[in-house]
Design an enzyme around this catalytic site. Structure first.
Site, PDB file in Angstrom:
ATOM      1  N   GLN A 168       0.886  -1.176   0.000  1.00 49.15           N
ATOM      2  CA  GLN A 168       0.000   0.000   0.000  1.00 49.15           C
ATOM      3  C   GLN A 168       0.914   1.213   0.000  1.00 49.15           C
ATOM      4  O   GLN A 168       1.559   1.505   1.006  1.00 49.15           O
ATOM      5  CB  GLN A 168      -0.914  -0.014   1.233  1.00 49.15           C
ATOM      6  N   CYS A 169       1.020   1.896  -1.128  1.00 50.83           N
ATOM      7  CA  CYS A 169       2.033   2.953  -1.263  1.00 50.83           C
ATOM      8  C   CYS A 169       1.508   4.372  -1.099  1.00 50.83           C
ATOM      9  O   CYS A 169       2.282   5.276  -0.805  1.00 50.83           O
ATOM     10  CB  CYS A 169       2.736   2.836  -2.613  1.00 50.83           C
ATOM     11  N   GLY A 224     -11.017   1.047   2.189  1.00 47.67           N
ATOM     12  CA  GLY A 224     -12.113   0.413   1.475  1.00 47.67           C
ATOM     13  C   GLY A 224     -11.588  -0.088   0.147  1.00 47.67           C
ATOM     14  O   GLY A 224     -11.817  -1.225  -0.247  1.00 47.67           O
ATOM     15  N   GLY A 225     -10.864   0.788  -0.521  1.00 45.91           N
ATOM     16  CA  GLY A 225     -10.267   0.415  -1.791  1.00 45.91           C
ATOM     17  C   GLY A 225      -9.060   1.278  -2.083  1.00 45.91           C
ATOM     18  O   GLY A 225      -8.929   2.373  -1.518  1.00 45.91           O
ATOM     19  N   GLU A 273      -6.884   2.477  -5.575  1.00 48.63           N
ATOM     20  CA  GLU A 273      -7.044   2.478  -7.030  1.00 48.63           C
ATOM     21  C   GLU A 273      -5.792   2.054  -7.790  1.00 48.63           C
ATOM     22  O   GLU A 273      -5.438   2.673  -8.801  1.00 48.63           O
ATOM     23  CB  GLU A 273      -7.490   3.880  -7.462  1.00 48.63           C
ATOM     24  N   HIS A 295     -16.080   3.951  -7.172  1.00 46.26           N
ATOM     25  CA  HIS A 295     -15.122   4.985  -6.771  1.00 46.26           C
ATOM     26  C   HIS A 295     -13.720   4.667  -7.313  1.00 46.26           C
ATOM     27  O   HIS A 295     -13.113   5.493  -7.989  1.00 46.26           O
ATOM     28  CB  HIS A 295     -15.115   5.084  -5.243  1.00 46.26           C
ATOM     29  N   GLU A 296     -13.245   3.464  -7.029  1.00 46.21           N
ATOM     30  CA  GLU A 296     -11.873   3.117  -7.454  1.00 46.21           C
ATOM     31  C   GLU A 296     -11.768   3.093  -8.977  1.00 46.21           C
ATOM     32  O   GLU A 296     -10.747   3.513  -9.536  1.00 46.21           O
ATOM     33  CB  GLU A 296     -11.439   1.775  -6.857  1.00 46.21           C
ATOM     34  N   HIS A 301     -11.197   6.487 -10.390  1.00 43.63           N
ATOM     35  CA  HIS A 301      -9.810   6.944 -10.273  1.00 43.63           C
ATOM     36  C   HIS A 301      -8.987   6.610 -11.530  1.00 43.63           C
ATOM     37  O   HIS A 301      -7.923   7.180 -11.734  1.00 43.63           O
ATOM     38  CB  HIS A 301      -9.127   6.276  -9.070  1.00 43.63           C
ATOM     39  N   GLU A 361      -9.478  13.062  -5.182  1.00 42.63           N
ATOM     40  CA  GLU A 361     -10.614  12.477  -4.458  1.00 42.63           C
ATOM     41  C   GLU A 361     -11.927  13.224  -4.692  1.00 42.63           C
ATOM     42  O   GLU A 361     -12.986  12.605  -4.710  1.00 42.63           O
ATOM     43  CB  GLU A 361     -10.298  12.361  -2.965  1.00 42.63           C
ATOM     44  N   TYR A 403     -12.357  14.719  -0.188  1.00 44.04           N
ATOM     45  CA  TYR A 403     -13.438  13.995  -0.857  1.00 44.04           C
ATOM     46  C   TYR A 403     -14.679  14.874  -0.994  1.00 44.04           C
ATOM     47  O   TYR A 403     -15.192  15.093  -2.085  1.00 44.04           O
ATOM     48  CB  TYR A 403     -13.843  12.742  -0.042  1.00 44.04           C
TER      49      TYR A 403
HETATM   50  N1  BES Z   1      -7.064   6.513  -2.721  1.00 39.02           N
HETATM   51  C1  BES Z   1      -8.000   6.236  -1.701  1.00 39.02           C
HETATM   52  C2  BES Z   1      -7.423   5.513  -0.514  1.00 39.02           C
HETATM   53  C3  BES Z   1      -6.256   6.220   0.136  1.00 39.02           C
HETATM   54  C4  BES Z   1      -6.269   7.585   0.332  1.00 39.02           C
HETATM   55  C5  BES Z   1      -5.169   5.486   0.556  1.00 39.02           C
HETATM   56  C6  BES Z   1      -5.169   8.206   0.919  1.00 39.02           C
HETATM   57  C7  BES Z   1      -4.090   6.114   1.150  1.00 39.02           C
HETATM   58  C8  BES Z   1      -4.089   7.473   1.333  1.00 39.02           C
HETATM   59  C9  BES Z   1      -9.180   5.428  -2.240  1.00 39.02           C
HETATM   60  O1  BES Z   1      -9.540   5.745  -3.542  1.00 39.02           O
HETATM   61  C10 BES Z   1     -10.375   5.752  -1.408  1.00 39.02           C
HETATM   62  O2  BES Z   1     -10.771   6.880  -1.419  1.00 39.02           O
HETATM   63  N2  BES Z   1     -10.931   4.769  -0.717  1.00 39.02           N
HETATM   64  C11 BES Z   1     -12.129   4.949   0.053  1.00 39.02           C
HETATM   65  C12 BES Z   1     -13.298   4.420  -0.720  1.00 39.02           C
HETATM   66  C13 BES Z   1     -14.569   5.154  -0.526  1.00 39.02           C
HETATM   67  C14 BES Z   1     -14.481   6.637  -0.617  1.00 39.02           C
HETATM   68  C15 BES Z   1     -15.627   4.640  -1.508  1.00 39.02           C
HETATM   69  C16 BES Z   1     -11.968   4.189   1.372  1.00 39.02           C
HETATM   70  O3  BES Z   1     -10.948   3.534   1.564  1.00 39.02           O
HETATM   71  O4  BES Z   1     -12.837   4.286   2.216  1.00 39.02           O
HETATM   72 ZN    ZN Z   2     -10.431   7.625  -3.739  1.00 38.86          ZN
END
Ligand code: BES
Ligand code: ZN
Length: 656
Positions: free
Chosen positions: A189-190, A320-321, A323, A347-348, A351, A370, A431
């Site tokens: 997870q970067c 949650g996810g 991308e 969502h993903e 992206h 976001e 977001y």
């Molecule tokens: N890119 C994000 C996850 C993320 C953000 C990882 C910042 C590390 C640092 C991903 O696209 C995301 O927003 N995931 C959300 C999904 C939701 C908004 C549907 C999550 O993990 O909750």
């Molecule tokens: Zn996102």
């Protein structure tokens, strides 16, 4: 120094001095206007700027790399997955273009707890040194290139390395920690700045590189590139190769290896997960995958990456996810058996355009990733489930915004990140406030016209990174040349500065409340102490409507007591639900109500799910009710959580 235009281009010194001065600043009080990001840079450029043609002072404060002097064009990673030692071993080959005519004699790369073994160019050893740590950014790797390289030419650096036990970007699991308990597992997870803990790189979203992955592992591997078919067979380690021909920033580097199997979920899509979970994962996603892609392609333009696949990770996954190109990484909590959490995939997938194709140049402009993605996700939802779905989702988002403080630096759309760990600035602001800014622009010019801007924006910036000012310019240029005087007048009045830099809530738009009214009406009934509930109350509700109801109950000025909270959980069958989203929302009510009978369920959930969205609020509430239990539960599970989650929880519980 700032604003004078005399910034020493790309020098590490520049970065360090800024970090030290700003890190001591209080983010609760906004910085003076002259220090707000973006305004002070001496160099502002038009949207037609191209990084390989013009050298500029790097605009990302979260990297120590001198990417104003060198630019990564291609990255080859050659890694062996060593499950026994829980590390990646091998080398990375960076192809760096020299950007300046002064023949820079030093390459500075980001690293974080990496073990560097050698640095070579054309098989000849180069002098290198890992300099002292600059927290939270890691230790810069300085490589000396005495002869330099002419502007426009490529320097190839071959760096041998191993990851260490302190690697924050990789989560290793022993067989006992996985779903079927038979095989080990590793995943990366970067985002935001963890790629530097896996390989030395220019760890900034402002640099995009194509990638070749050569990964050797005894177990199947997925990565953020298109698999190159191979005939490797038999026992023992195998080579898995992937190519990413679309340039991507380092934070989109990804790999996972474990006992993985795949099943089709759409025309261009498979889901990968442990064999024991494959059937359920396929069922959950196969209904919507192609619909999502179809709507997104209509709204923007063709999907650019070839395949879109989903890897369903072990439960410790913090998000949650994520991308990652070609393979979105997803929490197993979306496999809830009711297809109610697939909006995470919408969502993903979004992206793939916002973020992955067109992305923010630094984490200060994270809203561009976001906010746009949240907007696109909601447009997809509306196209599939009807217009009220858009507003329904926006209202849920608005509620999460309203909970945040009003005047913190981190509540601005553009956030000052100097000296900041992007992890600490993370919230629903980029977001939801980002969404509201895009939605405001959409409403201002009108949907019909805004829909013409969407493909224009993504085409203009495809394969590039941009900041908020370039976004502004692209929007203004488009509509000033659009041939509609009414729109021209309207956009002249957009208060850009105010929208970018005012902390707190943006102006509240009018929502269509069709889907929330019934949820809020039910919550109102619960505010009466004598309300007698029935399972019928929520019979017609979707899981998301139940969630809105639960969130409204969470916000009661006088909380439910333990008995009423328990009645709610049992009457509506939430305590026994498999939907973690609902369960955790209910547990927050139970904890606030002091319902100790739910504590075993809370503890159980905290030990079986790592998604930060659930565990952070639950630990906070558990801590208020029973600190000893909160600390004990954390101590028992801390190795289950990825290190970033662990770090955040330690802070939340005051253990650090
Ligand atoms: N890119 C994000 C996850 C993320 C953000 C990882 C910042 C590390 C640092 C991903 O696209 C995301 O927003 N995931 C959300 C999904 C939701 C908004 C549907 C999550 O993990 O909750
Ligand atoms: Zn996102």
């Amino acid at each position: 120094m700032r604003g004078s235009g005399s910034i020493a281009k790309g020098s590490a010194l520049f970065f360090r001095s800024i970090q030290i001065t700003i890190r001591s600043a209080s983010y609760a009080s906004p910085l003076p206007a002259s220090l707000t990001p973006g305004r002070g840079f001496g160099y502002r450029h038009s949207h037609s700027y191209n990084r390989s043609q013009i050298t500029m002072a790097p605009r990302d404060p979260n990297t120590l790399a001198n990417y104003g002097e060198w630019l990564t064009k291609h990255t080859t990673v050659n890694f062996k997955v060593n499950f026994e030692k829980q590390r990646l071993e091998g080398s990375v080959l960076l192809e760096l273009e020299s950007l300046t005519d002064k023949k820079s004699q030093e390459v500075i790369l980001d690293t974080n707890h990496l073990s560097i073994l050698s640095v070579k160019s054309n098989s000849a050893d180069l002098q290198w040194a890992l300099k002292g740590r600059v927290d939270p950014y890691g230790s810069p790797l300085h490589v000396s290139v005495p002869e330099g390289v002419s502007q426009g030419d490529i320097l190839k650096l071959d760096i041998a390395l191993e990851t260490t036990k302190d690697c924050v970007g990789l989560q290793w699991m022993t067989p006992a920690q996985t779903g079927n308990k038979k095989h080990p597992y590793v995943y990366s997870q970067c985002q935001a700045i963890l790629a530097r803990s896996i390989f030395p790189c220019q760890d900034t979203p402002d640099v995009k590189s194509t990638f070749t992955f050569n990964i050797t592992s005894p177990l199947p591997v997925v990565a953020s590139g298109v698999p190159v078919p191979s005939d490797a067979q038999g026992d023992g380690d195998k080579l898995f190769q992937f190519e990413q021909k679309v340039p991507i920033p380092s934070y989109l580097f990804a790999l996972a290896s474990g006992d993985l199997e795949t099943a089709p979920i759409g025309k261009r899509s498979v889901v990968a997960t442990g064999p024991e979970a494959l059937k359920g994962a396929k069922w959950e996603l196969e209904n919507d995958m192609d619909k999502f892609l179809e709507v997104a392609e209509k709204l923007i333009f063709d999907y650019q990456w070839g395949q879109y696949n989903v890897l369903v990770l072990p439960p410790s996954f913090a998000y949650g996810g994520m991308e990652n190109p070609i393979f979105t990484f997803a929490t197993p909590t979306i496999i809830s058996g009711d297809r109610q959490n697939v909006d995470v995939i919408a969502h993903e997938l979004s992206h793939s355009w916002s973020g992955n194709l067109v992305g923010c140049a630094s984490w200060e402009h994270f809203w561009l990733n976001e906010g746009w993605t949240t907007y696109l996700e909601r447009r997809i939802g509306a196209a599939i489930h009807g217009a009220p779905q858009f507003d329904f989702s926006a209202i849920i988002g608005w509620k999460s915004l309203a909970l945040l403080g009003a005047d913190h630096e981190f509540t601005k759309l553009i956030i000052n990140h100097k000296g900041v760990d992007p992890e600490d600035a993370f919230s629903s602001i980029p977001y939801e406030k980002g969404f509201h800014f895009i939605y405001y622009l959409d409403g201002l010019v009108g949907r019909e016209h805004f829909d013409k801007f969407i493909p224009h924006y993504f085409k203009t910036w495809a394969r590039k990174s941009l900041d908020s000012f370039e976004f502004k310019q692209t929007f203004l240029d488009f509509f000033n040349n659009y041939g509609n005087d009414e729109i021209k007048e309207k956009i002249a009045k957009i208060p850009w500065e105010e929208r970018f830099y005012t902390p707190g809530l943006p102006p509240k738009p009018k929502f269509d409340t069709a889907y929330v009214d019934s949820c809020l009406a039910l919550a109102e009934k619960w505010e009466q102490a004598d309300y007698q509930p029935s399972p019928k109350d929520v019979e017609s509700f979707t899981a998301n409507q139940i969630l809105v109801f639960l969130q409204a109950v969470q916000n009661f000025s006088s909380p439910l007591d333990a008995e009423r909270s328990h009645l709610l959980g049992t009457t509506y069958n939430i305590s026994s639900s498999h939907n973690v989203e609902l369960k955790s929302a209910y547990y927050l009510i139970a904890l606030k109500a002091g319902d100790k009978s739910e504590l075993p369920g809370v503890v159980d959930l905290l030990g079986s799910v790592g998604r930060m969205k659930f565990v952070r609020p639950l630990y906070r509430k558990l801590n208020e009710l029973d600190r000893d239990l909160a600390v004990k539960t954390f101590e028992e599970n801390k190795d289950f959580y990825p290190s970033t989650t662990k770090g955040q929880l330690e802070k939340d519980l005051g253990l650090k």
